[in-house]
Design an enzyme around this catalytic site. Structure first.
Site, PDB file in Angstrom:
ATOM      1  CB  CYS A 282      -0.891   0.029   1.243  1.00  0.00           C
ATOM      2  SG  CYS A 282      -1.842  -1.465   1.515  1.00  0.00           S
TER       3      CYS A 282
HETATM    4  C1  BEZ Z   1       0.998  -4.761   2.206  1.00  0.00           C
HETATM    5  O1  BEZ Z   1       0.453  -3.746   1.725  1.00  0.00           O
HETATM    6  O2  BEZ Z   1       2.082  -5.132   1.802  1.00  0.00           O
HETATM    7  C2  BEZ Z   1       0.321  -5.523   3.288  1.00  0.00           C
HETATM    8  C3  BEZ Z   1      -1.015  -5.351   3.497  1.00  0.00           C
HETATM    9  C4  BEZ Z   1      -1.632  -6.049   4.506  1.00  0.00           C
HETATM   10  C5  BEZ Z   1      -0.920  -6.886   5.292  1.00  0.00           C
HETATM   11  C6  BEZ Z   1       0.428  -7.048   5.083  1.00  0.00           C
HETATM   12  C7  BEZ Z   1       1.050  -6.355   4.078  1.00  0.00           C
END
Ligand code: BEZ
Length: 182
Positions: free
Chosen positions: A56
């Site tokens: 994200c």
């Molecule tokens: C990520 O955006 O990489 C992510 C999202 C949720 C949990 C773990 C990682």
């Protein structure tokens, strides 16, 4: 969520800077409703599992910010990033990424995400209830196009990311424009 459905009506509790507030942290609460964000305009909404998480924070949100002008060319008037995080976290995330264009929506209680049918458990990561990754073009509060990552489920072992990427959505919008041109 299906296209042509209206977004659920909720109140989001945001924090806004207000220099008239005393002290070193001059912020106050400001309630915003679904209508405030989505009424009378055509906007892009994307929702993700958590502020500051790697995909994200490194790809999805910065890429929407970089490609903002391309979305404008496709008739999008605002881009909103929503997460089941409170306003303090969302503001800190926006500041950390030096966001200027994408607006952040804090759905701290998860009410909007639950009513969208997108709330999933992420207890496997110690997160609690969060949003499944999805995006939508929303026109005056009604879903016009829907982009949902595959495999919506609780405690998903993976974190699919592709369908709701800005690059994928832009391609889709460009194709739809060409297809509907006279
Ligand atoms: C990520 O955006 O990489 C992510 C999202 C949720 C949990 C773990 C990682």
């Amino acid at each position: 969520m299906a296209t042509n459905k209206r977004l659920p009506f909720v109140t989001f509790r945001t924090r806004v800077r207000d220099e008239t507030v005393d002290g070193t942290n001059p912020y106050r609460w400001e309630d915003k409703t679904t209508d405030d964000y989505f009424g009378s305009k055509r906007v892009m909404l994307f929702s993700l599992p958590g502020a500051f998480t790697p995909t994200c924070s490194t790809y999805q949100l910065p890429d929407f910010e970089k490609l903002y002008d391309e979305f404008e060319k496709q008739g999008i008037e605002a881009v909103y990033c929503l997460s089941v995080n409170d306003a303090f976290v969302m503001n800190a995330w926006g500041k950390a990424l030096k966001l200027e264009k994408v607006k952040l929506i804090p759905d701290g209680s998860g009410e909007f995400t639950r009513k969208m049918g997108m709330l999933v458990a992420k207890d496997n990561l110690g997160f609690g209830m969060r949003s499944w990754r999805y995006a939508a073009v929303v026109n005056d509060g009604v879903v016009e196009h829907w982009f949902e990552e595959e495999g919506l489920s609780d405690n998903c072992a993976s974190d699919p990311y592709g369908v709701s990427s800005p690059q994928n959505i832009l391609e889709a919008l460009k194709c739809l424009r060409v297809a509907s041109a006279p």
